[in-house]
Every structure is written in C-alpha cells, then in structure tokens.
Design a protein around this motif. Structure first.
Motif, PDB file in Angstrom:
ATOM      1  N   TRP A   1      40.152 -10.290 -21.206  1.00  0.00           N
ATOM      2  CA  TRP A   1      39.589 -10.655 -19.935  1.00  0.00           C
ATOM      3  C   TRP A   1      39.868 -12.075 -19.543  1.00  0.00           C
ATOM      4  CZ3 TRP A   1      34.122 -12.447 -19.233  1.00  0.00           C
ATOM      5  CH2 TRP A   1      33.739 -12.316 -17.924  1.00  0.00           C
ATOM      6  N   PRO A   2      39.999 -12.404 -18.286  1.00  0.00           N
ATOM      7  CA  PRO A   2      39.971 -11.536 -17.122  1.00  0.00           C
ATOM      8  C   PRO A   2      41.370 -11.089 -16.694  1.00  0.00           C
ATOM      9  CG  PRO A   2      39.716 -13.793 -16.409  1.00  0.00           C
ATOM     10  CD  PRO A   2      39.857 -13.829 -17.923  1.00  0.00           C
TER      11      PRO A   2
ATOM     12  N   ALA B   1      43.235 -14.317 -12.017  1.00  0.00           N
ATOM     13  CA  ALA B   1      41.880 -13.780 -12.105  1.00  0.00           C
ATOM     14  C   ALA B   1      40.988 -14.812 -12.781  1.00  0.00           C
ATOM     15  CB  ALA B   1      41.884 -12.474 -12.886  1.00  0.00           C
TER      16      ALA B   1
ATOM     17  N   ASN C   1      36.483 -16.022 -13.336  1.00  0.00           N
ATOM     18  CA  ASN C   1      35.056 -15.855 -13.098  1.00  0.00           C
ATOM     19  C   ASN C   1      34.460 -17.233 -12.900  1.00  0.00           C
ATOM     20  OD1 ASN C   1      34.896 -13.025 -13.415  1.00  0.00           O
ATOM     21  ND2 ASN C   1      35.010 -13.288 -15.612  1.00  0.00           N
TER      22      ASN C   1
ATOM     23  N   THR D   1      27.694 -14.392 -13.287  1.00  0.00           N
ATOM     24  CA  THR D   1      29.117 -14.658 -13.438  1.00  0.00           C
ATOM     25  C   THR D   1      29.823 -13.920 -12.312  1.00  0.00           C
ATOM     26  OG1 THR D   1      28.884 -14.852 -15.826  1.00  0.00           O
ATOM     27  CG2 THR D   1      31.087 -14.455 -14.981  1.00  0.00           C
TER      28      THR D   1
ATOM     29  N   GLY E   1      32.978 -12.674 -10.381  1.00  0.00           N
ATOM     30  CA  GLY E   1      34.388 -12.366 -10.572  1.00  0.00           C
ATOM     31  C   GLY E   1      35.185 -12.568  -9.303  1.00  0.00           C
TER      32      GLY E   1
ATOM     33  N   TRP F   1      39.241 -14.424  -7.768  1.00  0.00           N
ATOM     34  CA  TRP F   1      40.585 -14.948  -7.954  1.00  0.00           C
ATOM     35  C   TRP F   1      40.571 -16.440  -7.679  1.00  0.00           C
ATOM     36  CZ3 TRP F   1      43.835 -11.473  -9.970  1.00  0.00           C
ATOM     37  CH2 TRP F   1      45.186 -11.834 -10.128  1.00  0.00           C
TER      38      TRP F   1
ATOM     39  N   HIS G   1      35.510 -11.385  -5.456  1.00  0.00           N
ATOM     40  CA  HIS G   1      35.815 -10.045  -4.976  1.00  0.00           C
ATOM     41  C   HIS G   1      34.552  -9.412  -4.406  1.00  0.00           C
ATOM     42  CE1 HIS G   1      34.101  -8.504  -8.692  1.00  0.00           C
ATOM     43  NE2 HIS G   1      35.018  -9.135  -9.406  1.00  0.00           N
TER      44      HIS G   1
ATOM     45  N   ASN H   1      30.634  -8.517  -5.966  1.00  0.00           N
ATOM     46  CA  ASN H   1      29.663  -9.522  -6.384  1.00  0.00           C
ATOM     47  C   ASN H   1      28.480  -9.597  -5.430  1.00  0.00           C
ATOM     48  OD1 ASN H   1      31.108 -10.804  -8.660  1.00  0.00           O
ATOM     49  ND2 ASN H   1      32.609 -11.247  -7.078  1.00  0.00           N
TER      50      ASN H   1
END
Length: 133
Positions: free
Chosen positions: A8-9, A42, A44, A51, A53, A55, A68, A71
């Motif tokens: 991740w991520p 990507a 967070n 948290t 998420g 870009w 994105h 959230n």
C-alpha cells in the motif's frame, strides 16, 4: 501458487510480481501559469483520526493532494512550496496517535502547520520536494 498481499498505497503483489494500480488519477486542480508537474502517486493524508486516501501531485511550485470520492473529508489540500519549512521521514499513525509504520513523510509549513502523507517510496518523494525548496 499465487498469493496476494497489499503493498500500500496503490499496488499489490501477485506471487513475486509487484502490480501497480492500472488506474492513473487525473489531476482536477488547474496548474498555474508556467507550473510544471514533477511527480505524482497514490497517497494517504492523516487528518485527525481519519486517514484520507487520494492522489498526491508535486509540481515545481506546489504540493497538491486530491482525495478520492470514498472519503468523508473530501477537501483538496494545496501547499505552496515557498511556504514549506522542511520535509522529513515520519511514521504512519494509527488514529493519529500510535506509530505503525515508517512509511510517511512529514511536511511542515513556515506557519507551523504539519501534514503527514503515507506514500510509496518516501525517500524519492522527500528528495523531490527538497530539490524544489
């Protein structure tokens, strides 16, 4: 036999192969006059206990985080590089308190505000940001 492990991520492993997310995020924030994209990926953003998420985009003038749509907190975060005091490695925090993994970067502004981003290849991000300060 294949196994799947979250790396991740933005990526996952199948067997010995690292597979990056095929979906490349398109920046919605307008670039400024003479602004040049440098890096994106990507990420967070730690906002309190959430948290977020999304870009992360680095240009030669700004750092832009676009969450994105999944959230709760969906506001875009934009930091002018001229406002950055320093950037250094940091830990991802569970509920904003408990250190989990050393895979984050901490960006501190000249006004004293801190932003903590979880990214892949934090060293490359730090070097890219420091190179523009």
């Amino acid at each position: 036999m294949n196994f799947y492990l979250l790396d991740w991520p933005g990526s996952f492993r199948a067997g010995n192969y690292l597979l990056l997310s095929a979906a490349k995020y398109k920046m919605n924030t307008q670039l400024l006059h003479n602004e040049t994209p440098v890096r994106d990926g990507a990420a967070n953003l730690q906002r309190g206990v959430e948290t977020v998420g999304g870009w992360l985009f680095l240009t030669d003038q700004r750092l832009i985080f676009e969450p994105h749509s999944r959230n709760v907190q969906k506001q875009v975060e934009v930091v002018n590089l001229s406002d950055v005091a320093f950037v250094h490695p940091a830990w991802t925090l569970f509920f904003g308190l408990v250190p989990l993994f050393p895979n984050s970067i901490l960006l501190s502004s000249k006004r004293g505000a801190d932003l903590r981003f979880t990214v892949s290849n934090k060293t490359a991000w730090i070097e890219a940001i420091q190179g523009l300060l």
